[in-house]
Design a protein around this motif. Sequence first.
Motif, PDB file in Angstrom:
ATOM      1  N   GLN A 134       4.541 -21.452  20.699  1.00  0.00           N
ATOM      2  CA  GLN A 134       3.686 -21.154  21.855  1.00  0.00           C
ATOM      3  C   GLN A 134       2.364 -21.936  21.770  1.00  0.00           C
ATOM      4  N   GLY A 135       1.920 -22.374  20.592  1.00  0.00           N
ATOM      5  CA  GLY A 135       0.866 -23.369  20.462  1.00  0.00           C
ATOM      6  C   GLY A 135      -0.548 -22.921  20.723  1.00  0.00           C
ATOM      7  N   ARG A 136      -0.831 -21.654  20.785  1.00  0.00           N
ATOM      8  CA  ARG A 136      -2.207 -21.186  20.980  1.00  0.00           C
ATOM      9  C   ARG A 136      -2.524 -20.207  19.849  1.00  0.00           C
ATOM     10  N   TYR A 137      -3.746 -20.344  19.309  1.00  0.00           N
ATOM     11  CA  TYR A 137      -4.071 -19.646  18.073  1.00  0.00           C
ATOM     12  C   TYR A 137      -5.436 -18.949  18.190  1.00  0.00           C
ATOM     13  N   VAL A 138      -5.609 -17.945  17.352  1.00  0.00           N
ATOM     14  CA  VAL A 138      -6.889 -17.254  17.181  1.00  0.00           C
ATOM     15  C   VAL A 138      -7.187 -17.184  15.681  1.00  0.00           C
ATOM     16  N   VAL A 139      -8.427 -16.856  15.338  1.00  0.00           N
ATOM     17  CA  VAL A 139      -8.854 -16.777  13.936  1.00  0.00           C
ATOM     18  C   VAL A 139      -8.662 -15.357  13.431  1.00  0.00           C
ATOM     19  N   ARG A 140      -8.022 -15.223  12.282  1.00  0.00           N
ATOM     20  CA  ARG A 140      -7.867 -13.917  11.647  1.00  0.00           C
ATOM     21  C   ARG A 140      -9.233 -13.492  11.069  1.00  0.00           C
ATOM     22  N   PRO A 141      -9.659 -12.239  11.272  1.00  0.00           N
ATOM     23  CA  PRO A 141     -10.984 -11.821  10.787  1.00  0.00           C
ATOM     24  C   PRO A 141     -11.208 -12.061   9.301  1.00  0.00           C
ATOM     25  N   ALA A 142     -10.162 -11.926   8.496  1.00  0.00           N
ATOM     26  CA  ALA A 142     -10.329 -12.198   7.074  1.00  0.00           C
ATOM     27  C   ALA A 142     -10.697 -13.656   6.825  1.00  0.00           C
ATOM     28  N   GLY A 143     -10.163 -14.558   7.648  1.00  0.00           N
ATOM     29  CA  GLY A 143     -10.552 -15.956   7.526  1.00  0.00           C
ATOM     30  C   GLY A 143     -12.012 -16.173   7.876  1.00  0.00           C
ATOM     31  N   LEU A 144     -12.485 -15.422   8.886  1.00  0.00           N
ATOM     32  CA  LEU A 144     -13.910 -15.475   9.215  1.00  0.00           C
ATOM     33  C   LEU A 144     -14.756 -15.075   8.005  1.00  0.00           C
ATOM     34  N   ALA A 145     -14.380 -13.986   7.343  1.00  0.00           N
ATOM     35  CA  ALA A 145     -15.141 -13.544   6.171  1.00  0.00           C
ATOM     36  C   ALA A 145     -15.095 -14.581   5.062  1.00  0.00           C
ATOM     37  N   GLY A 146     -13.937 -15.223   4.861  1.00  0.00           N
ATOM     38  CA  GLY A 146     -13.841 -16.232   3.820  1.00  0.00           C
ATOM     39  C   GLY A 146     -14.699 -17.447   4.096  1.00  0.00           C
ATOM     40  N   ALA A 147     -14.728 -17.895   5.375  1.00  0.00           N
ATOM     41  CA  ALA A 147     -15.546 -19.054   5.718  1.00  0.00           C
ATOM     42  C   ALA A 147     -17.024 -18.767   5.511  1.00  0.00           C
ATOM     43  N   LEU A 148     -17.460 -17.588   5.941  1.00  0.00           N
ATOM     44  CA  LEU A 148     -18.866 -17.241   5.764  1.00  0.00           C
ATOM     45  C   LEU A 148     -19.201 -16.995   4.294  1.00  0.00           C
ATOM     46  N   ALA A 149     -18.284 -16.398   3.551  1.00  0.00           N
ATOM     47  CA  ALA A 149     -18.538 -16.159   2.130  1.00  0.00           C
ATOM     48  C   ALA A 149     -18.637 -17.465   1.357  1.00  0.00           C
ATOM     49  N   ALA A 150     -17.833 -18.472   1.731  1.00  0.00           N
ATOM     50  CA  ALA A 150     -17.911 -19.760   1.053  1.00  0.00           C
ATOM     51  C   ALA A 150     -19.283 -20.394   1.223  1.00  0.00           C
ATOM     52  N   ALA A 151     -19.871 -20.241   2.429  1.00  0.00           N
ATOM     53  CA  ALA A 151     -21.217 -20.774   2.645  1.00  0.00           C
ATOM     54  C   ALA A 151     -22.256 -19.939   1.920  1.00  0.00           C
ATOM     55  N   ARG A 152     -22.051 -18.607   1.897  1.00  0.00           N
ATOM     56  CA  ARG A 152     -23.045 -17.742   1.275  1.00  0.00           C
ATOM     57  C   ARG A 152     -23.073 -17.878  -0.242  1.00  0.00           C
ATOM     58  N   VAL A 153     -21.904 -18.078  -0.846  1.00  0.00           N
ATOM     59  CA  VAL A 153     -21.852 -18.138  -2.296  1.00  0.00           C
ATOM     60  C   VAL A 153     -22.519 -19.404  -2.822  1.00  0.00           C
ATOM     61  N   THR A 154     -22.535 -20.470  -2.020  1.00  0.00           N
ATOM     62  CA  THR A 154     -23.243 -21.676  -2.446  1.00  0.00           C
ATOM     63  C   THR A 154     -24.754 -21.515  -2.327  1.00  0.00           C
ATOM     64  N   GLU A 155     -25.197 -20.702  -1.391  1.00  0.00           N
ATOM     65  CA  GLU A 155     -26.635 -20.502  -1.215  1.00  0.00           C
ATOM     66  C   GLU A 155     -27.210 -19.543  -2.246  1.00  0.00           C
ATOM     67  N   ARG A 156     -26.502 -18.444  -2.517  1.00  0.00           N
ATOM     68  CA  ARG A 156     -27.031 -17.401  -3.384  1.00  0.00           C
ATOM     69  C   ARG A 156     -26.324 -17.318  -4.724  1.00  0.00           C
ATOM     70  N   GLY A 157     -25.238 -18.087  -4.932  1.00  0.00           N
ATOM     71  CA  GLY A 157     -24.563 -18.070  -6.215  1.00  0.00           C
ATOM     72  C   GLY A 157     -23.875 -16.766  -6.549  1.00  0.00           C
ATOM     73  N   GLY A 158     -23.595 -15.924  -5.562  1.00  0.00           N
ATOM     74  CA  GLY A 158     -22.933 -14.655  -5.802  1.00  0.00           C
ATOM     75  C   GLY A 158     -23.868 -13.488  -5.999  1.00  0.00           C
ATOM     76  N   VAL A 159     -25.179 -13.714  -5.915  1.00  0.00           N
ATOM     77  CA  VAL A 159     -26.139 -12.629  -6.113  1.00  0.00           C
ATOM     78  C   VAL A 159     -26.005 -11.580  -5.012  1.00  0.00           C
ATOM     79  N   ASP A 160     -25.608 -12.006  -3.812  1.00  0.00           N
ATOM     80  CA  ASP A 160     -25.450 -11.042  -2.725  1.00  0.00           C
ATOM     81  C   ASP A 160     -24.393  -9.988  -3.038  1.00  0.00           C
ATOM     82  N   GLU A 161     -23.379 -10.357  -3.820  1.00  0.00           N
ATOM     83  CA  GLU A 161     -22.360  -9.378  -4.190  1.00  0.00           C
ATOM     84  C   GLU A 161     -22.948  -8.298  -5.098  1.00  0.00           C
ATOM     85  N   LEU A 162     -23.890  -8.678  -5.944  1.00  0.00           N
ATOM     86  CA  LEU A 162     -24.551  -7.679  -6.785  1.00  0.00           C
ATOM     87  C   LEU A 162     -25.384  -6.723  -5.938  1.00  0.00           C
TER      88      LEU A 162
END
Length: 461
Positions: A134-162
Amino acid sequence: MQDSEVPFEPVDGSDDLTVEPDHDAGAHIEQLSLMDVQHEQLAVAERLATWRAFAAPLAANAGAVVEDPELVQLAVHILAIFADHQSRSGLSFAQLKEGLRHLGIRRPLAVIEARLEHLHRMGFLEPYLPKLHQGRYVVRPAGLAGALAAARVTERGGVDELILLLDRTRSALQLRNPDPVRILAHLNSCRHALMVFALDLQRRVASGTAAELIEAGRQHDHSSFTRQVAELNQLVTARFAGRYELEEAGTALIEAEQFYRSQVRSAIGKVLAQGGAGLNFDVLTPAEYETAALTASVDQLAEVGTSLIFDAPSTYVDPEALIEAIEQYQPRSRTRVRPPESVAPPDDPDPLAAVEVADEAARRHRRLGLEALLAGEREVDLTPHMQVSWDTAVQIVVDALALDADPREPFVLDLAEWLMVDSAAPVTYLHPARLIRTDLVIPESGFTSGDAEELGENRDR
């Protein structure tokens, strides 16, 4: 952009996605922000190492993480395309590629297509309808979290998880009936995370460069850890008094935070020592320098330049000004010539004499005024004269006091201690006063010449 698929044609025969220049005269010119500068300060190698460590628990092999950081950022751009597009029934690959082109992504078309296929296979992009081809797609919310987490972990080094762990522990403690097992697990997780960060900082202090320590110091810029850990320990003590395993876990968390804080201070101290010795201005960010310029005192700002070495700027001399100065130059005489003696003009008034004349005129004016009130008598009641107006009362009292204090004048001012109040009079309240002249001896009832002479002697004393 419409919902229909938009065909893509490479520009100038190349396979790169390019951005067409905007010829609008009022086009907005994007400027680099301070946050972008801070992101660029993190080296690509350090960013990839952070991502590998972040994805290691989920990866099946060492090559699971991409080598190009721009491909990771591509997923974030895809989120922006879905948010800005008008379609609510998913987007096709062609629409995604067109959206990336408008965002200025300059990557080969084959790389873009391979990345979209990978995101589809991994479940980041899911089919909008459960149909084949059918050729039409949407973003899975978990993928959204992964994309944002990848950017956040480079900025804060994982401190936000603490920080998230501390918040979850506080929320669990604030429940009406907190679960001791869950609280103990949260406290241990917080302690484990603090120890991991503390040991990493200890390693960086021992062997890291100044640039690594600067970036680590920015990632660990959380001065509220001590307060949060102390509050958690107080909540544990209040909710679980007598539960030794929880109290010991709270105490161990405080010890871990103290060890972590000591390593943060060691990292900052090493950065300041190396940066100060090497005059490294990269220790602070542009935003921190701007804040210091606006808030620091003049002495603090001057202290920054005490160790700087700089050359004084050369003096600029205009050729025409130089020629004019040479033509007007006259050699200075080595013989010292005494300046002419100034002679005061004959009509130059003496300032001291003028002051004495003015003082004598004022004293004579006061005496004439009081003598007019005496009218040739030895004493007079000044109270009726003072009741005329406030200005008159003030003038009479001032003149009488001045002549009474002058040893050359034979006047004595007698002010009564009791206060006379008359709300209907122009002067509503005053002290009755008498003016006595001591150089006249005129016998009167109730006052003898001996009394006048005694008054004069007492005043002379």
